[in-house]
Scaffold this active site. Sequence first.
Site, PDB file in Angstrom:
ATOM      1  N   ASP A   1     -11.610   0.488  52.724  1.00 46.04           N
ATOM      2  CA  ASP A   1     -10.769   1.549  52.181  1.00 46.04           C
ATOM      3  C   ASP A   1     -10.949   2.862  52.956  1.00 46.04           C
ATOM      4  O   ASP A   1     -12.030   3.166  53.443  1.00 46.04           O
ATOM      5  CB  ASP A   1     -11.102   1.775  50.703  1.00 46.04           C
ATOM      6  CG  ASP A   1     -10.659   0.591  49.848  1.00 46.04           C
ATOM      7  OD1 ASP A   1      -9.963  -0.275  50.399  1.00 46.04           O
ATOM      8  OD2 ASP A   1     -10.991   0.543  48.660  1.00 46.04           O
TER       9      ASP A   1
ATOM     10  N   CYS B   1      -8.418   1.088  46.970  1.00 47.55           N
ATOM     11  CA  CYS B   1      -8.330   0.511  45.634  1.00 47.55           C
ATOM     12  C   CYS B   1      -7.907   1.567  44.601  1.00 47.55           C
ATOM     13  O   CYS B   1      -7.890   2.761  44.901  1.00 47.55           O
ATOM     14  CB  CYS B   1      -9.675  -0.085  45.238  1.00 47.55           C
ATOM     15  SG  CYS B   1     -10.894   1.174  44.864  1.00 47.55           S
TER      16      CYS B   1
ATOM     17  N   CYS C   1     -16.605   3.867  45.335  1.00 49.75           N
ATOM     18  CA  CYS C   1     -15.298   4.489  45.552  1.00 49.75           C
ATOM     19  C   CYS C   1     -15.403   6.005  45.346  1.00 49.75           C
ATOM     20  O   CYS C   1     -14.795   6.787  46.080  1.00 49.75           O
ATOM     21  CB  CYS C   1     -14.254   3.901  44.611  1.00 49.75           C
ATOM     22  SG  CYS C   1     -14.348   2.108  44.431  1.00 49.75           S
TER      23      CYS C   1
ATOM     24  N   CYS D   1     -15.465  -2.405  52.205  1.00 47.30           N
ATOM     25  CA  CYS D   1     -14.212  -2.761  51.544  1.00 47.30           C
ATOM     26  C   CYS D   1     -13.000  -2.416  52.404  1.00 47.30           C
ATOM     27  O   CYS D   1     -11.903  -2.865  52.120  1.00 47.30           O
ATOM     28  CB  CYS D   1     -14.105  -2.073  50.188  1.00 47.30           C
ATOM     29  SG  CYS D   1     -14.083  -0.282  50.302  1.00 47.30           S
TER      30      CYS D   1
HETATM   31 FE1  FES Z   1     -13.727   0.416  48.277  1.00 43.93          FE
HETATM   32 FE2  FES Z   1     -12.793   1.186  46.028  1.00 43.93          FE
HETATM   33  S1  FES Z   1     -13.194  -0.847  46.611  1.00 43.93           S
HETATM   34  S2  FES Z   1     -13.206   2.403  47.740  1.00 43.93           S
END
Ligand code: FES
Length: 145
Positions: free
Chosen positions: A35, A59, A103, A33
């Site tokens: 992040d 996110c 996450c 993702c």
């Molecule tokens: Fe990747 Fe939340 S979508 S940490």
Amino acid sequence: MYSEKVMDHFQNPRNVGEIENASGVGTVGNAKCGDIMRMYIDVDDNGVITECKFKTFGCGAAVATSSMATELVKGKTIQEALQITNKAVMEALDGLPPVKVHCSLLAEEAIHAALWDYAEKHNIVIEGLEKPVNDISEHEEEEEY
Ligand code: FES
């Protein structure tokens, strides 16, 4: 879809920021993702984590889980902090939707990355601690994101 606690920690995240000259800093990233989560800890002479802050580029669930993780870590000993799993973080937030479980894993890894850095800086071995697979601390030392 999100619990009230998740929304609260997303909208009013606790312990956002940096700790100057922190005892340990760790950054983890999820390649899928994209992040990124960075966690700072201050540890006193008794091995108690007195301060914990975070910065998350990610996110809403990543923000909420890192916020909750800092709350759980504060005041704990190193060994206690090591036992804080993503499950514990999720439970403290009254759950997360299944697609958002990763996450919370990032939050667990961020704690481990900060502990890892602390151990390396102080030349100690923390029993049971492994370097998180998603630890990207070295790759972006002074880089800001
Ligand atoms: Fe990747 Fe939340 S979508 S940490």
